[in-house]
Design a protein around this motif. Structure first.
Motif, PDB file in Angstrom:
ATOM      1  N   THR A 123      15.903 -33.031  39.594  1.00 26.97           N
ATOM      2  CA  THR A 123      15.483 -33.353  40.957  1.00 26.97           C
ATOM      3  C   THR A 123      13.973 -33.360  41.129  1.00 26.97           C
ATOM      4  O   THR A 123      13.477 -33.904  42.115  1.00 26.97           O
ATOM      5  N   ARG A 158      16.810 -39.733  50.266  1.00 27.95           N
ATOM      6  CA  ARG A 158      16.653 -38.797  51.389  1.00 27.95           C
ATOM      7  C   ARG A 158      17.837 -37.845  51.513  1.00 27.95           C
ATOM      8  O   ARG A 158      17.670 -36.674  51.775  1.00 27.95           O
ATOM      9  N   ASP A 192      17.379 -34.941  49.343  1.00 25.60           N
ATOM     10  CA  ASP A 192      16.401 -34.003  49.902  1.00 25.60           C
ATOM     11  C   ASP A 192      17.093 -33.078  50.902  1.00 25.60           C
ATOM     12  O   ASP A 192      16.851 -31.873  50.927  1.00 25.60           O
ATOM     13  N   LEU A 193      17.951 -33.651  51.723  1.00 27.85           N
ATOM     14  CA  LEU A 193      18.653 -32.842  52.722  1.00 27.85           C
ATOM     15  C   LEU A 193      19.619 -31.861  52.060  1.00 27.85           C
ATOM     16  O   LEU A 193      19.746 -30.713  52.501  1.00 27.85           O
ATOM     17  N   LEU A 235      19.269 -30.479  49.199  1.00 25.09           N
ATOM     18  CA  LEU A 235      18.492 -29.448  48.526  1.00 25.09           C
ATOM     19  C   LEU A 235      17.740 -28.547  49.490  1.00 25.09           C
ATOM     20  O   LEU A 235      17.250 -27.488  49.108  1.00 25.09           O
ATOM     21  N   ALA A 236      17.644 -28.963  50.748  1.00 23.87           N
ATOM     22  CA  ALA A 236      16.887 -28.203  51.736  1.00 23.87           C
ATOM     23  C   ALA A 236      17.663 -26.964  52.182  1.00 23.87           C
ATOM     24  O   ALA A 236      18.892 -26.948  52.182  1.00 23.87           O
ATOM     25  N   PRO A 237      16.934 -25.920  52.574  1.00 19.72           N
ATOM     26  CA  PRO A 237      17.614 -24.749  53.146  1.00 19.72           C
ATOM     27  C   PRO A 237      18.410 -25.151  54.382  1.00 19.72           C
ATOM     28  O   PRO A 237      18.057 -26.103  55.084  1.00 19.72           O
ATOM     29  N   ARG A 238      19.458 -24.420  54.657  1.00 18.41           N
ATOM     30  CA  ARG A 238      20.368 -24.765  55.754  1.00 18.41           C
ATOM     31  C   ARG A 238      19.642 -24.907  57.090  1.00 18.41           C
ATOM     32  O   ARG A 238      19.914 -25.832  57.842  1.00 18.41           O
ATOM     33  N   VAL A 266      16.711 -25.940  57.780  1.00 14.59           N
ATOM     34  CA  VAL A 266      16.001 -27.220  57.828  1.00 14.59           C
ATOM     35  C   VAL A 266      16.984 -28.349  58.058  1.00 14.59           C
ATOM     36  O   VAL A 266      16.750 -29.244  58.867  1.00 14.59           O
ATOM     37  N   ARG A 267      18.123 -28.329  57.378  1.00 16.96           N
ATOM     38  CA  ARG A 267      19.128 -29.393  57.538  1.00 16.96           C
ATOM     39  C   ARG A 267      19.630 -29.456  58.973  1.00 16.96           C
ATOM     40  O   ARG A 267      19.892 -30.532  59.482  1.00 16.96           O
ATOM     41  N   VAL A 304      17.262 -31.428  61.372  1.00 16.42           N
ATOM     42  CA  VAL A 304      17.015 -32.842  61.107  1.00 16.42           C
ATOM     43  C   VAL A 304      18.016 -33.668  61.912  1.00 16.42           C
ATOM     44  O   VAL A 304      19.222 -33.455  61.820  1.00 16.42           O
TER      45      VAL A 304
END
Length: 73
Positions: free
Chosen positions: A49, A56, A59-60, A62-65, A67-68, A71
């Motif tokens: 990765t 995109r 990216d979502l 892999l992002a911490p919860r 942050v998701r 969005v």
């Protein structure tokens, strides 16, 4: 798992499209987790990765919860 493990970084040599090669890597990562080697699985996926362009949605994933959840869909 040993057959998958032997592929390691040589997965490009088997050919196919990127998605097919990533399926081999994903299968290896799962086998590593099942073999109680989560650090190796994480290193494999982290390398993938961080060394290639990704979409995109990845990216979502892999992002911490937190942050998701902020969005917009």
């Amino acid at each position: 798992m040993e057959l998958l493990n032997a592929l390691g970084d040589q997965v490009e040599r088997i050919g196919g499209v990127r998605v097919e090669r990533e399926i081999v890597q994903d299968t290896l990562a799962r086998a590593l987790v099942d073999a109680d080697e989560p650090a190796r699985a994480a290193a494999l996926l982290h390398h993938r990765t961080t060394t290639r362009h990704h979409h995109r949605y990845e990216d979502l994933l892999l992002a911490p919860r937190a942050v998701r959840e902020t969005v917009p869909s």
